[in-house]
Design a protein around this motif. Structure first.
Motif, PDB file in Angstrom:
ATOM      1  N   GLU A 105       0.829  -1.167   0.000  1.00 56.33           N
ATOM      2  CA  GLU A 105       0.000   0.000   0.000  1.00 56.33           C
ATOM      3  C   GLU A 105       0.882   1.241   0.000  1.00 56.33           C
ATOM      4  N   HIS A 106       0.683   2.096  -0.968  1.00 58.61           N
ATOM      5  CA  HIS A 106       1.429   3.338  -1.114  1.00 58.61           C
ATOM      6  C   HIS A 106       0.713   4.394  -0.275  1.00 58.61           C
ATOM      7  N   LYS A 107       1.185   4.590   0.950  1.00 58.86           N
ATOM      8  CA  LYS A 107       0.487   5.385   1.967  1.00 58.86           C
ATOM      9  C   LYS A 107       1.516   6.293   2.632  1.00 58.86           C
ATOM     10  N   VAL A 108       1.815   7.412   1.975  1.00 54.24           N
ATOM     11  CA  VAL A 108       2.990   8.221   2.284  1.00 54.24           C
ATOM     12  C   VAL A 108       2.576   9.652   2.617  1.00 54.24           C
ATOM     13  N   LEU A 141      -0.158  -0.143  -9.026  1.00 55.98           N
ATOM     14  CA  LEU A 141       0.158   0.497  -7.753  1.00 55.98           C
ATOM     15  C   LEU A 141      -1.133   0.798  -7.007  1.00 55.98           C
ATOM     16  N   LEU A 142      -1.237   0.311  -5.765  1.00 55.43           N
ATOM     17  CA  LEU A 142      -2.407   0.551  -4.925  1.00 55.43           C
ATOM     18  C   LEU A 142      -2.068   1.661  -3.931  1.00 55.43           C
ATOM     19  N   PHE A 143      -2.855   2.741  -3.953  1.00 52.51           N
ATOM     20  CA  PHE A 143      -2.537   3.924  -3.164  1.00 52.51           C
ATOM     21  C   PHE A 143      -3.632   4.263  -2.160  1.00 52.51           C
ATOM     22  N   PHE A 169      -3.269   2.452 -11.685  1.00 55.30           N
ATOM     23  CA  PHE A 169      -3.409   2.894 -10.306  1.00 55.30           C
ATOM     24  C   PHE A 169      -4.668   2.272  -9.708  1.00 55.30           C
ATOM     25  N   ILE A 170      -4.609   1.889  -8.430  1.00 54.86           N
ATOM     26  CA  ILE A 170      -5.758   1.326  -7.721  1.00 54.86           C
ATOM     27  C   ILE A 170      -6.062   2.227  -6.533  1.00 54.86           C
ATOM     28  N   GLY A 171      -7.240   2.863  -6.538  1.00 57.55           N
ATOM     29  CA  GLY A 171      -7.587   3.850  -5.539  1.00 57.55           C
ATOM     30  C   GLY A 171      -8.173   3.263  -4.269  1.00 57.55           C
TER      31      GLY A 171
END
Length: 318
Positions: free
Chosen positions: A143-146, A169-171, A199-201
């Motif tokens: 999980e791209h959680k930045v 990419l899952l964000f 991208f996956i929201g």
């Protein structure tokens, strides 16, 4: 024989996916190697292992699989959390890859690295790291959680590297992580800059944007009002074929349940780019997605796409 409403609803769901009620294995031993071709159960695109915020609630791979068996989840994507804003206890890519290696028929590993990591700063370095993890079985990034703006230059390097490697990419978007503005203009900048990256929201900011009329505060919350026209999700999906949605967590369930009429129409309209997910991350956690899918009235084809087929196609599982 008495049967609960929940069990009955599950049997109807499974029948809609092409499997008879009662075929799902009832023990861990029986569940060791279900066949994805059999078309049984959910594919969950968002789970975690390890500790999230409570050290007394560690979720082992075996406990995750036991939960999967209980709720007819055939396979689950396991996402690391590698940024300090994402969790109190980091969950590494290496731990996810190891769990998937031990349970290859059930767990699907993703990889992640914080874009601020000193030795992963350049696109070339990031590409090498990500490709190494993909060579070990990773099917996506997240999980791209930045804690940066969604299109911060450091974030854009990650997107470029993922596009180069060829994985989705899952964000996560809210007002703290993957920060954006009403209308999701920063996300749009990334979508058009990297058209070959899927991208996956996910997250409050993404799913609140199913509705128009948002202010900045709404992007960090769980609006309960009826959906207003002009939502950014529909707008972006109509113009960019590389954006998908992950229905996990309270934010995903709320986006549909807050306005069931609109939510049902939205799922039918975007049936090829929405995927079932839960964000299951701690033992005993309540997961609203199962109740939501008991209430939803969807054509069998739409339900099957959302609950498994879209994930199979996007993640190249067959």
């Amino acid at each position: 024989m008495n049967i609960s409403r929940r069990a009955f609803s599950k049997s109807l769901f499974l029948a809609g996916l092409g499997c008879a009620a009662g075929q799902w294995p009832t023990s861990r031993a029986q569940a060791a190697a279900p066949s994805i071709e059999a078309g049984t159960g959910f594919i969950d695109v968002h789970t975690h292992i390890g500790t999230y915020t409570d050290p007394k609630k560690n979720l082992s791979p075996e406990a995750l699989i036991s939960w999967m068996d209980e709720f007819e989840v055939e396979k689950a994507v396991v996402l690391p959390l590698t940024s300090p804003e994402s969790t109190k206890y980091l969950q590494t890519t290496e731990s996810v890859l190891a769990a998937a290696k031990d349970h290859p028929d059930r767990l699907i590993p993703f990889c992640s690295v914080d874009p601020r990591t000193t030795h992963a700063g350049s696109v070339k370095a990031l590409t090498g790291m990500i490709q190494g993890w993909v060579d070990q079985g990773a099917k996506g990034f997240g999980e791209h959680k930045v804690g940066l703006n969604f299109d911060d230059p450091l974030m854009m390097r990650v997107y470029e590297a993922c596009q180069e490697v060829g994985i989705p990419l899952l964000f996560h978007i809210d007002n703290i992580r993957g920060k954006d503005v009403p209308g999701l203009k920063r996300l749009e900048n990334a979508l058009k800059t990297f058209p070959e990256l899927n991208f996956i929201g996910h997250g409050p900011g993404w799913w609140a944007s199913i509705s128009g009329g948002l202010d900045q505060k709404s992007l960090g919350g769980y609006p309960k009002s009826k959906v207003e026209p002009g939502g950014a999700i529909d707008d972006l999906m109509s113009r960019y074929p590389n954006i998908y949605g992950d229905l996990s967590a309270g934010s995903g369930a709320n986006s549909i349940s807050r306005d069931m009429e609109f939510g049902t129409e939205f799922l039918i309209r975007r049936q090829d780019r929405i995927m079932f997910g839960t964000d299951y991350l701690a033992p005993g956690q309540h997961v609203p997605q199962f109740e939501l899918f008991e209430k939803l009235v969807l054509p069998d084809e739409v339900r099957s796409k959302i609950c498994r087929e879209n994930a199979i196609k996007l993640l190249k599982l067959s």
